[in-house]
Scaffold this motif. Structure first.
Motif, PDB file in Angstrom:
ATOM      1  N   GLU A 223       0.835  -1.211   0.000  1.00 53.62           N
ATOM      2  CA  GLU A 223       0.000   0.000   0.000  1.00 53.62           C
ATOM      3  C   GLU A 223       0.868   1.259   0.000  1.00 53.62           C
ATOM      4  OE1 GLU A 223      -3.941  -1.743   2.333  1.00 53.62           O
ATOM      5  OE2 GLU A 223      -2.260  -0.946   3.503  1.00 53.62           O
ATOM      6  N   ARG A 224       1.915   1.262   0.810  1.00 51.91           N
ATOM      7  CA  ARG A 224       2.838   2.405   0.821  1.00 51.91           C
ATOM      8  C   ARG A 224       3.454   2.607  -0.562  1.00 51.91           C
ATOM      9  NH1 ARG A 224       4.677   4.574   5.488  1.00 51.91           N
ATOM     10  NH2 ARG A 224       3.947   3.647   7.410  1.00 51.91           N
ATOM     11  N   GLN A 225       3.847   1.499  -1.183  1.00 54.83           N
ATOM     12  CA  GLN A 225       4.446   1.576  -2.522  1.00 54.83           C
ATOM     13  C   GLN A 225       3.444   2.156  -3.519  1.00 54.83           C
ATOM     14  OE1 GLN A 225       7.623   1.116  -3.118  1.00 54.83           O
ATOM     15  NE2 GLN A 225       7.400   1.603  -5.260  1.00 54.83           N
ATOM     16  N   THR A 226       2.204   1.729  -3.438  1.00 60.49           N
ATOM     17  CA  THR A 226       1.174   2.236  -4.343  1.00 60.49           C
ATOM     18  C   THR A 226       0.961   3.735  -4.125  1.00 60.49           C
ATOM     19  OG1 THR A 226       0.079   0.087  -4.432  1.00 60.49           O
ATOM     20  CG2 THR A 226      -1.258   2.001  -5.029  1.00 60.49           C
ATOM     21  N   LEU A 227       0.886   4.171  -2.873  1.00 59.42           N
ATOM     22  CA  LEU A 227       0.703   5.589  -2.567  1.00 59.42           C
ATOM     23  C   LEU A 227       1.884   6.414  -3.069  1.00 59.42           C
ATOM     24  CD1 LEU A 227      -0.773   5.173   1.021  1.00 59.42           C
ATOM     25  CD2 LEU A 227      -2.010   6.022  -0.984  1.00 59.42           C
ATOM     26  N   ARG A 228       3.092   5.912  -2.879  1.00 59.46           N
ATOM     27  CA  ARG A 228       4.282   6.632  -3.365  1.00 59.46           C
ATOM     28  C   ARG A 228       4.298   6.682  -4.886  1.00 59.46           C
ATOM     29  NH1 ARG A 228       6.781   3.631   0.284  1.00 59.46           N
ATOM     30  NH2 ARG A 228       7.880   2.376  -1.229  1.00 59.46           N
ATOM     31  N   THR A 229       3.999   5.544  -5.509  1.00 62.31           N
ATOM     32  CA  THR A 229       3.972   5.505  -6.971  1.00 62.31           C
ATOM     33  C   THR A 229       2.947   6.494  -7.507  1.00 62.31           C
ATOM     34  OG1 THR A 229       4.735   3.217  -7.039  1.00 62.31           O
ATOM     35  CG2 THR A 229       3.521   4.012  -8.971  1.00 62.31           C
TER      36      THR A 229
ATOM     37  N   GLN B 197       3.761  12.451   4.624  1.00 61.87           N
ATOM     38  CA  GLN B 197       5.198  12.565   4.356  1.00 61.87           C
ATOM     39  C   GLN B 197       5.908  11.263   4.704  1.00 61.87           C
ATOM     40  OE1 GLN B 197       7.467  15.905   5.793  1.00 61.87           O
ATOM     41  NE2 GLN B 197       5.763  17.301   5.441  1.00 61.87           N
ATOM     42  N   ALA B 198       5.516  10.658   5.817  1.00 56.70           N
ATOM     43  CA  ALA B 198       6.125   9.393   6.224  1.00 56.70           C
ATOM     44  C   ALA B 198       5.888   8.327   5.159  1.00 56.70           C
ATOM     45  CB  ALA B 198       5.577   8.946   7.572  1.00 56.70           C
ATOM     46  N   VAL B 199       4.709   8.309   4.576  1.00 58.62           N
ATOM     47  CA  VAL B 199       4.410   7.347   3.511  1.00 58.62           C
ATOM     48  C   VAL B 199       5.283   7.634   2.293  1.00 58.62           C
ATOM     49  CG1 VAL B 199       2.647   6.580   1.868  1.00 58.62           C
ATOM     50  CG2 VAL B 199       2.050   6.895   4.269  1.00 58.62           C
ATOM     51  N   PHE B 200       5.398   8.911   1.922  1.00 60.45           N
ATOM     52  CA  PHE B 200       6.174   9.278   0.741  1.00 60.45           C
ATOM     53  C   PHE B 200       7.669   8.990   0.906  1.00 60.45           C
ATOM     54  CE2 PHE B 200       2.866  12.857  -0.114  1.00 60.45           C
ATOM     55  CZ  PHE B 200       1.990  11.942  -0.661  1.00 60.45           C
ATOM     56  N   LYS B 201       8.165   9.066   2.142  1.00 58.79           N
ATOM     57  CA  LYS B 201       9.614   8.982   2.380  1.00 58.79           C
ATOM     58  C   LYS B 201      10.114   7.600   2.764  1.00 58.79           C
ATOM     59  CE  LYS B 201      10.188  13.767   3.853  1.00 58.79           C
ATOM     60  NZ  LYS B 201      10.590  14.627   4.977  1.00 58.79           N
TER      61      LYS B 201
END
Length: 132
Positions: free
Chosen positions: A8-14, A52-56
């Protein structure tokens, strides 16, 4: 703080970085893309500490590869999936996610010589994928 799986984090960052990439590459040229990418990164840095934590975290975003159409399709899919993830896990973050992505796309488009028609079209696709 909302817990997301690694996927999920990867999907949000992508989705976030892919949207910036999509708008940036709608206006060709190395220097334009460079200036626009910096503007987009600054906008994403303005997100809440949780986003930001998700993006980083979790490594680099996976920008879809392939033809321009495949790249666009991959980013649009990630944006749509991100909307679903946030709606299910953290609806209060969905509004901010949409707002941050919209601001990043706008800043990217305005970063180099004004907004081009191709950038406006890319932004419209991002908004449609986010349901905003």
């Amino acid at each position: 703080m909302t817990e997301y799986t690694d996927q999920e984090r990867q999907t949000l960052r992508t989705a976030a970085f892919g949207a910036v990439f999509l708008v940036s590459h709608a206006d060709p040229g190395f220097f334009a893309s460079f200036k626009e990418s910096i503007a987009g990164a600054k906008a994403l840095a303005g997100a809440s500490p949780e986003l930001q934590a998700v993006f980083k975290t979790g490594g680099l975003p996976e920008i879809p590869k392939g033809s321009p159409a495949e790249l666009e399709s991959g980013v649009i899919t990630a944006l749509q999936q991100s909307t679903g993830i946030l709606q299910a896990k953290s609806p209060e973050d969905l509004t901010e996610f949409r707002s941050v992505i919209a601001a990043a796309c706008d800043q990217v488009a305005n970063a180099s010589g004004g907004v081009k028609d191709t950038e406006t079209a890319a932004i419209a696709k991002v908004h449609a994928a986010l349901g905003s």
